[in-house]
Each structure stands twice: as C-alpha cells, then as structure tokens.
Design a protein around this motif. Structure first.
Motif, PDB file in Angstrom:
ATOM      1  N   ASN A 135       6.983  15.226  19.830  1.00  0.00           N
ATOM      2  CA  ASN A 135       5.653  15.750  20.165  1.00  0.00           C
ATOM      3  C   ASN A 135       5.731  16.685  21.359  1.00  0.00           C
ATOM      4  OD1 ASN A 135       4.519  14.025  18.197  1.00  0.00           O
ATOM      5  ND2 ASN A 135       4.824  12.360  19.650  1.00  0.00           N
ATOM      6  N   PHE A 171      -2.645  16.972  33.311  1.00  0.00           N
ATOM      7  CA  PHE A 171      -3.536  17.242  34.439  1.00  0.00           C
ATOM      8  C   PHE A 171      -3.542  18.726  34.811  1.00  0.00           C
ATOM      9  CE2 PHE A 171       0.643  15.994  35.836  1.00  0.00           C
ATOM     10  CZ  PHE A 171       0.954  16.911  36.825  1.00  0.00           C
ATOM     11  N   LEU A 172      -2.694  19.512  34.132  1.00  0.00           N
ATOM     12  CA  LEU A 172      -2.699  20.958  34.356  1.00  0.00           C
ATOM     13  C   LEU A 172      -3.404  21.627  33.181  1.00  0.00           C
ATOM     14  CD1 LEU A 172       1.020  21.568  35.470  1.00  0.00           C
ATOM     15  CD2 LEU A 172      -0.971  21.293  36.944  1.00  0.00           C
ATOM     16  N   GLU A 228       4.781  17.233  24.465  1.00  0.00           N
ATOM     17  CA  GLU A 228       4.079  16.611  25.577  1.00  0.00           C
ATOM     18  C   GLU A 228       4.038  17.558  26.762  1.00  0.00           C
ATOM     19  OE1 GLU A 228       6.707  14.435  24.282  1.00  0.00           O
ATOM     20  OE2 GLU A 228       5.618  12.616  23.673  1.00  0.00           O
ATOM     21  N   MET A 229       2.822  17.849  27.214  1.00  0.00           N
ATOM     22  CA  MET A 229       2.622  18.781  28.321  1.00  0.00           C
ATOM     23  C   MET A 229       2.034  18.013  29.495  1.00  0.00           C
ATOM     24  SD  MET A 229       3.264  21.869  27.265  1.00  0.00           S
ATOM     25  CE  MET A 229       3.777  22.518  25.707  1.00  0.00           C
ATOM     26  N   TYR A 230       1.967  18.695  30.644  1.00  0.00           N
ATOM     27  CA  TYR A 230       1.329  18.056  31.800  1.00  0.00           C
ATOM     28  C   TYR A 230      -0.171  18.053  31.557  1.00  0.00           C
ATOM     29  CZ  TYR A 230       5.945  18.714  33.694  1.00  0.00           C
ATOM     30  OH  TYR A 230       7.301  18.673  33.868  1.00  0.00           O
ATOM     31  N   GLN A 287       5.240  27.694  24.521  1.00  0.00           N
ATOM     32  CA  GLN A 287       6.294  27.542  25.525  1.00  0.00           C
ATOM     33  C   GLN A 287       7.681  27.715  24.908  1.00  0.00           C
ATOM     34  OE1 GLN A 287       8.684  24.897  25.943  1.00  0.00           O
ATOM     35  NE2 GLN A 287       7.982  23.952  24.037  1.00  0.00           N
TER      36      GLN A 287
END
Ligand SMILES: Nc1ncnc2c1ncn2[C@@H]1O[C@H](COP(=O)(O)OP(=O)(O)OP(=O)(O)O)[C@@H](O)[C@H]1O
Ligand SMILES: [Mg+2]
Lengths: 268, 307
Positions: B87, B93-94, B89-91, B147
C-alpha cells in the motif's frame, strides 16, 4: 546526489508540522513565565535573585525537554515502521546510515531549539519581573569550581551538562526506536531512566561494590559536579570520569542503532 | 531483445527462518517493456519486490538495476527506480503536496514544476493541499503513483497498483503505464494476482508459484495485440483410446469426457486428423479450443493459494 541537509529538512518538517510539537513548544515557553509571574503575585515582594529562579526553572523544564525529545525519537524511526512510510523513505538513493543520521541530527536540533527557547524565555522573564542582576546571588555554591565567576558562565555550563545527559538518554531512546522498532518501549524505558535516576543512584550509592560508578544511572547527575560534589560521594568520581562513562554508553547505544538498522529487513 | 536489461535478477533466493520464500528467481526486464509479475497470494511477489528496492537483503543471487547491484551500490541502483511496495503509505499528518516535496528532496532531479506536472497527471490537483488522512484509498494510490514517477525513473516497480482504484482509475493507470513505456521508454515491473489486468497491460509476464518462476511468456505480438498462446483441439472420435495410441509419440494429449484432447496448433490439427483417418478411426468433429491466459494461469498455479 542532493545534499544531506535536505534529509534533515525533511525530518524537521515531520517534527514541526504536528500539533503535538506546538504543544511541546508551548510548555517550554509558558512554564518559566507562569512560575515567575505566579511567584511575583504570591510572594508579597520577597526578594529572589533572577539567576536562582532561572536555575530552578531550567531544572524543571529540562526534564520536560528530555521527555519531549524522547517522544520524538520514539516516533522518528518506530513511527515510520508503524505507519508503513519507512518503505517509501528507504527506497531513495540514500544509504540507510545516512537516513538514520539525518533523523538523529534533527532530534538533537529539536532538543537544542527547546533548550535555547528555555534559556531565552527564562532569562527574559526573570530579568524583566525580578530585575536584572549582574551578581549571581545564591546561584553558585561556595564549594563550586566556578565560585566567584559570572552567573552567565555558570548558567551556560549548567545547560551544557544537562544537554550532555539529554543526548545520552535520547541515544538510548533512539536505539530502542531504530533497532527494536518499538516506540512504546523507547518512551517507557527512557522516561523510567530519567525519572528514577536519582532514586536508583541513591540505592546504588548505598551498595559497596566497585562497579557501581560505571553504571549509567550513577553518571546522569552531571550538574552535581558544578556545585563541587559528585553523583556518588566518596568514590573518587570526577567530571572527566563521568564524561568518559557517558561517552562509552553513547557509543554503544548508537553502534547498536546503526548496526541493526542498516542490516535488518523491512517487512512491515 | 538485444538491449541491455534495465533490471536483472539472477538466481535471487530469500530464506527466512529456514524456509525458502524465493527460490532462484531469474529474469530480465528490458527498456520500454511492461513486465507482469503474476502469482497467487503468498507466492512471493512482494518479497521479490522488497529485494529489488533494497528493503530486504538477498540470501543469495544478485539484482542489478541499470547495471548497478543493489547489494553493493544501492544508492546508484535506487536512483533509477520509482516504486510502490504494497500500500502507498504516506505521512497522514502532511498534505499530499508536502508528501511529494518530502520525497522530491531525496532525488536531485525533481523541480517544483515537475511536482505540479505529476499532480496534474494523476488527477489530484483539486485535493493536493488536503491532509493525506482525508484521502480515500484511491487518492492515496494516485499520490503513490505520483511519488513513484516524479523523478522520471528508468524502472517503475508497482506492487498491485490497481488495488483500491475504481474501474476508471484502473483504466487510466493502465493507459498511463503503457504510455510511459511507449513514449518515455520507461520499463514497468508490475505485480498482480489478477490475470485479466495483466493481459491488458503487459508485454510479458512471469508466473510465480511458491517462490519459483514457473513460466515467462510474451502476451503481446509486435503490433501490440494480444497473441494467443497454446491451443488445444478436441477430437470427437469413435474410439478415443485407440486414437490416442495412434498419435502416441508425436503429440501429447489425453482423453476427457470420451473425447481426445490434443495440444496442437492449426497445422498440427490437420496433420493429426489425417493420421487418425489413416488409422481407421472415425472422426465426427474437431473443435479448436484457445486457452486464455487465465486458464493457463490456473492450470500452472492450481486454484489454491500456496501459503
Ligand atoms: N517477514 C517474513 N517472515 C517470514 N515469512 C514471510 C515474511 N514475509 C513474507 N513471508 C512469507 O513469504 C511468502 C511470500 O509472501 P509475499 O508477501 O511475498 O507474497 P505475495 O506474492 O506478495 O502475496 P499477496 O498476493 O498476498 O500480496 C508468504 O508465504 C509469506 O508468509
Ligand atoms: Mg504482496
């Protein structure tokens, strides 16, 4: 390759763009202010030297700064594993050691920033409300190796010693975070070391064993050298000795972090 | 193909705790090709991809990307790779944009204009300044693609990229991947357990089972249309066993439901028919049966997962 500073910039972004970090900064700013304002309001004009007040506040706030940095260290690596972002972080054209170094550096910068804020705010509010003094008052005990010196030099040395201890505790937390990937363990054990330090030093001090002075706990109270004492009296401990012991622990903790982090598979 | 491969896996083996998870996997991915990595759940697709991107070490064998070994020159190899592993997975909270800035800083070549360009490309322009925690799975998948392609890698590695995308999103991704391969010469290495998907986007597929490659085949001809692989012919005859005996040695086949089943292409069918007639066997009907990749896949892997 881009420059290493950009990696540190990334880590900074991940530290400062969080609500929790702002709350931490708030604590460091407001605790000295609240303590001094409260004192002025409640003390009916009792005269206290600004430097003594500053030292008291530094003692309290530094415990918080250490805890905050420990919390950030726990999150720094273990948090990337639990969120899964570690995968996208480690597939870039950088070695794992460099990425780990950028994280460690960002954490130390965070602690440095908090310490600087604490120093500036605490100095400022006390100079403002208690009045600036060139004279250290009761800040420097007569037994201190710095007796008769300036309060500035004494205070900065105090910060330096507190900071050295912080770096060792943060290295420990970072090791648990990076090598064992457990944020909870990192926070729990590091805060245990921090808070139970003086208690354990007391217990160790009552034991008549030669190895006691090599234990980490026995070397965490560096500021006792500033008042002319030693963490464990009567065992021939010197500042140089404690610094050497702390350096050894620092090296071991970081060796473990780096060795394990570089080798282990990322299967999260 | 004579060009040097972009990715080369040589006898890649991974053992964890005494269990061999990946067993001597070798394959080459060439410039501009979409290479499918097909296998049922637990066959080792993700593990292989983790080794290709340096998240896992190899027990033995080697992987090189653009000629640089991931074992000995990891940063050089990683420079040429963009990937999503499982998956994206990104930050959380950003914002989506901050996430892209974060990964852009780790590759020298990505400019601000390029970030805006890929945001538009994956269709996230309207939401890119929202926090990722407010994204749907499909939007995170798109951000993951952004990305991965941002620094114009030579090799794009995607682990089940259509997971979570709606049909339109799947179609867009498929078209986009083919376009990347065709127009920019980027090689795409894509894993999936969905055959239909692979048939539509890949030039070649490797089929993985229990950590071993059991087949690598082309599924597109030169013109790009899907080519049909092996064919089977059903012979409706009066004495199937005798018929099989008459063809023994030259054709492989078996008897099912009272019919003779032969693996044979058009010419072979005609030839087999002549033999049968010569042997005095009555042939009532012949039907060619084209196997889809799906049949072949199920045949080689069985329908069970191998975990
Ligand atoms: N860290 C690990 N330790 C032990 N075994 C593992 C580990 N990671 C994966 N495996 C095993 O390796 C095998 C391959 O797993 P992998 O995740 O690579 O399969 P996959 O082909 O990606 O499956 P899926 O289609 O479900 O994603 C599985 O049997 C799995 O149980
Ligand atoms: Mg998988």
């Amino acid at each position: 390759m881009t420059n290493f500073w950009k990696l540190v910039q990334n880590e900074n972004m991940k530290i400062y763009r969080r609500a929790a970090t702002l709350i931490m900064l708030g604590f460091v700013v407001f605790i000295p202010i609240l303590v001094t304002v409260g004192f002025v309001l409640l003390s009916d004009g009792a005269d206290v030297n600004m430097w003594e007040m500053m030292q008291l506040q530094t003692m309290i706030v530094f415990i918080l700064i250490t805890i905050f940095t420990v919390v950030k260290s726990a999150d720094s690596v273990a948090g990337e594993f639990s969120s899964g972002t570690i995968k996208l972080l480690l597939i870039r054209p950088w070695s794992r050691s460099t990425i780990l170094l950028s994280k460690f550096l960002a954490l130390l910068l965070f602690a440095l920033l908090l310490s600087a804020i604490c120093f500036v705010v605490s100095w400022g509010v006390n100079a403002l409300l208690l009045g600036y003094e060139a004279n250290p008052g009761g800040l420097i005990p007569p037994t201190s190796p710095m007796a008769g010196g300036s309060p500035w030099a004494y205070m900065l040395t105090y910060y330096l010693y507190e900071w050295i201890v912080l770096v060792v505790i943060v290295s420990f937390a970072f090791m648990l975070s990076a090598a064992f990937r457990s944020g909870g363990l990192a926070i729990g054990l590091s805060i245990f070391i921090l808070l139970s330090g003086s208690l354990i030093t007391g217990i160790l001090g009552s034991m008549d064993k030669p190895w006691v002075k090599y234990v980490l706990f026995s070397n965490l109270d560096l500021t006792s050298y500033l008042s002319g004492g030693a963490p464990l009296p009567g065992r021939g401990m010197t500042l140089g000795f404690s610094l050497a012991v702390l350096a050894a622990y620092f090296i071991v903790f970081n060796l473990v972090s780096w060795t394990v982090f570089r080798k282990r598979d990322v299967a999260a | 193909m004579s060009q040097a491969p972009v990715a080369r896996l040589q006898n890649v083996t991974k053992r964890i705790g005494g269990r061999t998870i990946i067993d001597r996997v070798s394959l080459d991915v060439y410039p501009g090709e979409v290479f499918g990595f097909l296998g049922p759940n637990g066959s080792g697709k993700t593990t292989t991809i983790r080794m290709m991107v340096g998240l896992m070490s190899l027990t033995s064998g080697d992987i090189s990307i653009g000629g640089h070994s991931v074992r000995t020159e990891y940063p050089r190899a990683a420079e040429q790779v963009g990937a999503i592993v499982e998956n994206p997975e990104m930050y959380k909270f950003l914002t989506g944009y901050q996430n892209l800035v974060h990964f852009a800083r780790m590759n020298s070549s990505v400019t601000k204009e390029r970030i805006d360009e890929v945001v538009k490309l994956v269709g996230l322009s309207g939401r890119i300044h929202d926090k990722v925690k407010k994204y749907s799975l499909g939007m995170r998948q798109r951000l993951g693609v952004a990305q991965a392609v941002m620094h114009r890698p030579k090799l794009l590695i995607l682990d089940e990229p259509t997971n979570g995308l709606d049909p339109a999103g799947i179609r867009e991704l498929r078209d986009y991947l083919r376009q990347l391969a065709r127009e920019e010469g980027i090689s795409v290495f894509v894993s999936s357990h969905l055959l239909s998907e692979m048939e539509l986007m890949c030039d070649r597929v490797a089929i993985l089972q229990k950590g071993q490659i059991i087949d690598i085949r082309s599924i597109r001809g030169q013109a790009g249309e899907a080519v049909q692989q092996t064919e089977e012919a059903l012979f409706d005859v009066d004495r199937p066993e005798a018929a099989l005996g008459a063809l023994q040695g030259e054709w492989s086949g078996y008897v099912a439901d009272g019919r003779l089943v032969l693996s044979a292409d058009r010419n072979a069918i005609a030839e087999a028919n002549r033999r049968l007639v010569e042997a005095g066997i009555r042939v009532y009907g012949i039907r060619a049966k084209t196997k889809s990749l799906e049949d072949q896949f199920l045949e080689v892997t069985g329908s069970e997962t191998n975990d």
